[in-house]
Design a protein around this motif. Structure first.
Motif, PDB file in Angstrom:
ATOM      1  N   ALA A   5      28.322  33.808  33.682  1.00 60.02           N
ATOM      2  CA  ALA A   5      28.165  34.370  35.018  1.00 60.02           C
ATOM      3  C   ALA A   5      27.984  35.877  34.901  1.00 60.02           C
ATOM      4  O   ALA A   5      28.546  36.518  34.015  1.00 60.02           O
ATOM      5  N   VAL A   7      27.959  39.270  37.618  1.00 58.45           N
ATOM      6  CA  VAL A   7      28.309  39.644  38.983  1.00 58.45           C
ATOM      7  C   VAL A   7      28.088  41.136  39.179  1.00 58.45           C
ATOM      8  O   VAL A   7      28.424  41.941  38.309  1.00 58.45           O
ATOM      9  N   SER A  70      24.568  36.232  39.034  1.00 59.93           N
ATOM     10  CA  SER A  70      24.957  34.924  39.553  1.00 59.93           C
ATOM     11  C   SER A  70      25.442  35.057  40.983  1.00 59.93           C
ATOM     12  O   SER A  70      25.393  34.107  41.755  1.00 59.93           O
ATOM     13  N   ALA A  71      25.929  36.257  41.316  1.00 58.41           N
ATOM     14  CA  ALA A  71      26.415  36.561  42.665  1.00 58.41           C
ATOM     15  C   ALA A  71      26.490  38.070  42.816  1.00 58.41           C
ATOM     16  O   ALA A  71      26.617  38.802  41.835  1.00 58.41           O
ATOM     17  N   VAL A  91      20.466  33.350  44.621  1.00 58.85           N
ATOM     18  CA  VAL A  91      21.612  34.205  44.290  1.00 58.85           C
ATOM     19  C   VAL A  91      22.407  34.507  45.559  1.00 58.85           C
ATOM     20  O   VAL A  91      21.896  35.105  46.497  1.00 58.85           O
ATOM     21  N   LEU A 134      34.624  35.958  46.453  1.00 54.25           N
ATOM     22  CA  LEU A 134      33.696  35.789  45.334  1.00 54.25           C
ATOM     23  C   LEU A 134      34.196  34.722  44.372  1.00 54.25           C
ATOM     24  O   LEU A 134      33.438  33.859  43.928  1.00 54.25           O
ATOM     25  N   THR A 135      35.472  34.769  44.069  1.00 53.46           N
ATOM     26  CA  THR A 135      36.051  33.826  43.115  1.00 53.46           C
ATOM     27  C   THR A 135      35.938  32.397  43.614  1.00 53.46           C
ATOM     28  O   THR A 135      35.601  31.490  42.865  1.00 53.46           O
ATOM     29  N   HIS A 137      33.741  31.301  45.663  1.00 51.95           N
ATOM     30  CA  HIS A 137      32.330  30.935  45.698  1.00 51.95           C
ATOM     31  C   HIS A 137      31.765  30.711  44.300  1.00 51.95           C
ATOM     32  O   HIS A 137      31.087  29.739  44.040  1.00 51.95           O
ATOM     33  N   LEU A 138      32.048  31.624  43.399  1.00 55.35           N
ATOM     34  CA  LEU A 138      31.451  31.603  42.067  1.00 55.35           C
ATOM     35  C   LEU A 138      32.137  30.610  41.142  1.00 55.35           C
ATOM     36  O   LEU A 138      31.490  29.963  40.330  1.00 55.35           O
ATOM     37  N   ARG A 139      33.429  30.529  41.216  1.00 51.71           N
ATOM     38  CA  ARG A 139      34.240  29.630  40.395  1.00 51.71           C
ATOM     39  C   ARG A 139      34.102  29.869  38.894  1.00 51.71           C
ATOM     40  O   ARG A 139      34.230  28.954  38.104  1.00 51.71           O
ATOM     41  N   ALA A 140      33.821  31.102  38.513  1.00 51.60           N
ATOM     42  CA  ALA A 140      33.758  31.439  37.085  1.00 51.60           C
ATOM     43  C   ALA A 140      35.153  31.679  36.526  1.00 51.60           C
ATOM     44  O   ALA A 140      35.413  31.415  35.363  1.00 51.60           O
TER      45      ALA A 140
END
Length: 178
Positions: A5, A7, A70-71, A91, A134-135, A137-140
């Motif tokens: 990811a 960001v 990625s975001a 994105v 963000l966390t 949404h992204l889930r990285a």
């Protein structure tokens, strides 16, 4: 881990987006990623552009700058203008809905980030609210890793307020997710 990811986090100097990038990078390290974190500052220390980039990879990071986000998180109009000029349509761009500007590229997610921070009686926690959104949404990285990093970095009432802001952002993204 969900894979690699990249960001971008941008806003005005003093909003704490660089700190949010550092916290995200530390949490990514906890999750087993190789990480590079970069920072950008405008001419002015407060009010000028400020941003951070975080690259998270399962492999060693060979180039430290974000090349394919990625975001993107934007807490200022200048960040939208700088980061969202030519993003691919897939994105996600999480941005504060009070800005009055919509990213022309990317997939916009307007969120009441500053309103949520003020509702918590911590206007300066918008950076952590946006990190929670963000966390989710992204889930990285996972919320537990971020909570541990925040708990290590802060103490007392500031730690508790930032943990509350992180959770509020996580829940905010759930409420407004496409």
């Amino acid at each position: 881990m969900n894979g690699d990811a990249q960001v971008l986090l941008g806003g005005s100097g003093g909003q704490g987006l660089v700190l949010a990038g550092i916290i995200l990078a530390q949490a990514a390290l906890e999750c087993g990623y190789h990480v590079a974190q970069t920072q950008q500052y405008g001419i002015a220390s407060r009010g000028g552009f400020s941003g951070a980039g975080v690259v998270m990879s399962k492999q060693p990071v060979l180039y430290p700058f974000v090349t394919e986000p990625s975001a993107v998180v934007c807490l200022s109009v200048e960040a939208i203008d700088k980061y969202c000029r030519s993003l691919p349509g897939h994105v996600p761009v999480l941005y504060d809905s009070r800005l009055g500007r919509v990213p022309l590229t990317g997939r916009g997610h307007p969120l009441p980030i500053h309103m949520q921070a003020r509702a918590l009686r911590m206007a300066e926690s918008a950076n952590i609210v946006s990190l929670g959104a963000l966390t989710r949404h992204l889930r990285a990285v996972d919320l537990d890793s971020l909570s541990r990093v925040i708990s290590q970095r802060f103490s007392g009432p500031v730690r508790d307020a930032n943990l509350q802001a992180l959770l509020a952002g996580w829940e905010l993204e759930e409420e407004h997710h496409d």
